[in-house]
Design an enzyme around this catalytic site. Sequence first.
Site, PDB file in Angstrom:
ATOM      1  N   GLU A  47      11.451  24.793  44.792  1.00 45.38           N
ATOM      2  CA  GLU A  47      11.000  25.475  43.577  1.00 45.38           C
ATOM      3  C   GLU A  47      11.412  24.705  42.316  1.00 45.38           C
ATOM      4  OE1 GLU A  47      11.530  29.902  41.484  1.00 45.38           O
ATOM      5  OE2 GLU A  47      13.024  29.169  42.913  1.00 45.38           O
ATOM      6  N   LYS A 120       4.428  33.698  40.822  1.00 43.54           N
ATOM      7  CA  LYS A 120       5.540  34.471  41.376  1.00 43.54           C
ATOM      8  C   LYS A 120       5.484  35.920  40.920  1.00 43.54           C
ATOM      9  CE  LYS A 120      10.608  34.052  41.749  1.00 43.54           C
ATOM     10  NZ  LYS A 120      11.729  33.129  41.414  1.00 43.54           N
ATOM     11  N   CYS A 157      10.670  31.978  46.060  1.00 47.26           N
ATOM     12  CA  CYS A 157      12.068  32.367  45.905  1.00 47.26           C
ATOM     13  C   CYS A 157      12.294  33.872  46.021  1.00 47.26           C
ATOM     14  CB  CYS A 157      12.627  31.806  44.603  1.00 47.26           C
ATOM     15  SG  CYS A 157      14.438  31.678  44.594  1.00 47.26           S
TER      16      CYS A 157
END
Length: 297
Positions: A47, A120, A157
């Site tokens: 990431e 995200k 994540c």
Amino acid sequence: MEGRRREVVVSSLQFACSDDISTNVAAAERLVREAHAKGANIVLIQELFEGYYFCQAQREDFFHRAKPYKDHPTIARMQKLAKELGVVIPVSFFEEANNAHYNSIAIIDADGTDLGIYRKSHIPDGPGYQEKFYFNPGDTGFKVFQTKFAKIGVAICWDQWFPEAARAMALQGAEVLFYPTAIGSEPQDQTLDSRDHWKRVMQGHAGANLVPLVASNRMGKETIETEHGPSQITFYGNSFIAGPTGEIVAEADDKTESVLVARFDLAMIKSKRQSWGLFRDRRPDLYKVLLTMDGNL
């Protein structure tokens, strides 16, 4: 008669980042080439690999790190690399979209085609991981991407802690799940080590959905100047690849630059997934409680 095999080789990269874009992108390219030399078809880079994990601090000047998706130089470079090597590369980046900002990832197919982005969805906010200051919650929804080698689901994540995200991608046909990551020590509590918890959660996603899973995390110490003085995180690496029952088939340590690879027969896994009944026996009519905040209908 035995069915036809459909094999894919996946790879997870792990390296320490500097805070220099050109150095980090060169490192990523070098490791992608190494993964390709090991036979990888799909290569996951960690990431926000262009620089330090800047979310340790709330600093206005760090918004300068964001770039628009269109004509993004790192995405363009990875498109050329993907086409040259014939590999799929998900590319994480800090996206500026007019007045919004996202933690995004572009999926580059093996011919260099940009298949689109995922933004995200779950944005953390805690000591050392102050992402809500920088990132709007993603608006793409959970997606899957049909690449040359497999239909893949890619999340980022903090998304990896939510089983709903993995299931949403699996329901759309994801054959492999990918999670680029930046996680390590907790600045407010140096005794807290989440690495085993982190791995077990994702191993559960793999097993619950009967799909392989690839996680890529950075390593090394990074210090960021904050309004309260320096903040430091030691990123614990431990990148891994899990098989469809959650078993770890390849794993890095917390200090070594790594290129992990694993081979899976997606046809065989599909057969196992169908026969196991995990999706046949779902009861969506009973899951309405998932739409509430407190579990009360």
